[in-house]
Scaffold this motif. Structure first.
Motif, short mmCIF file in Angstrom:
data_model
loop_
_atom_site.label_atom_id
_atom_site.label_comp_id
_atom_site.label_asym_id
_atom_site.label_seq_id
_atom_site.Cartn_x
_atom_site.Cartn_y
_atom_site.Cartn_z
N VAL A 1 2.56 0.69 3.37
CA VAL A 1 3.38 -0.52 3.38
C VAL A 1 4.83 -0.09 3.21
O VAL A 1 5.19 0.51 2.21
CB VAL A 1 2.96 -1.50 2.27
N PHE B 1 -2.30 1.06 -0.09
CA PHE B 1 -0.98 0.46 0.11
C PHE B 1 0.10 1.48 0.43
O PHE B 1 1.26 1.14 0.58
CB PHE B 1 -0.58 -0.33 -1.13
N ILE C 1 6.84 -1.26 -0.08
CA ILE C 1 6.00 -1.40 -1.27
C ILE C 1 6.76 -1.08 -2.56
O ILE C 1 6.48 -1.63 -3.61
CB ILE C 1 4.70 -0.56 -1.16
N ARG D 1 11.27 -7.65 -2.12
CA ARG D 1 10.48 -7.39 -0.91
C ARG D 1 10.68 -8.50 0.11
O ARG D 1 10.94 -9.64 -0.24
CB ARG D 1 9.00 -7.27 -1.26
#
Length: 188
Positions: A154, A151, A157, A180
């Motif tokens: 991302v 991740f 994140i 998010r």
């Protein structure tokens, strides 16, 4: 199906509430250690509690003073994950056996894992359960090879917060809200 007597039902409900209170005591220990929250950690123990953890034997407060600098120097984060617990109630005393897994993300990016059991004697004093004696039975430990974090790429994140050993951790945020942007990677 035979009907249950009201007295038996009340005893079972009382036992269930006592066991829930004990589960919450055990969780406060783990949360306190992982978040470096001394007050939460100490709220799991009576002031006169004894601890035996690895090479340490002494009070819960002294264990904190010994363990936190080691975790702070060695790990970026820790997870004291509690697994199944058996609880034997005996009036104002209880004995609990809790399986656990410890995972530490070390500062050098390696991972330290261990597992075992917390074996506790808990006492109810003035209506509150806390640990009076804890021994830690370490049954295995290893350092598996690290894998890449999938991740890391991302972009948002960390928008909801990142793991922190302080009240800045997202778990302390009230009310919890999502920061998010909605995104469904499986949808084209």
């Amino acid at each position: 199906m035979a009907s249950e007597g009201l007295g038996d039902r009340q005893r079972r409900l009382d036992a269930m509430l006592d066991k829930q209170d004990i589960h919450e005591v055990l969780a406060r220990f783990s949360r306190g250690m992982d978040r470096f929250d001394r007050d939460t950690y100490l709220s799991a123990f009576w002031d006169d509690a004894e601890m035996a953890a690895g090479p340490f034997v002494g009070s819960a407060a002294d264990c904190w003073d010994w363990a936190v600098p080691l975790h702070e120097a060695g790990q970026k984060l820790t997870h004291h994950a509690l697994l199944q617990t058996t609880i034997d109630l005996d009036g104002d005393m209880a004995h609990a056996e809790t399986y656990y897994q410890f995972i530490g993300r070390n500062r050098n990016e390696s991972v330290w894992m261990a597992g075992g059991r917390y074996i506790d004697r808990l006492e109810r004093r003035e209506g509150h359960w806390r640990i009076a004696l804890r021994t830690n039975v370490i049954e295995w430990a290893c350092m598996p090879p690290p894998l890449p974090v999938p991740f890391a790429e991302v972009p948002d994140i960390a928008a909801n917060g990142v793991s922190s050993r302080s009240p800045d951790d997202p778990a302390y945020r009230r009310p919890l809200v999502n920061r998010r942007v909605p995104h469904n990677p499986g949808k084209v």
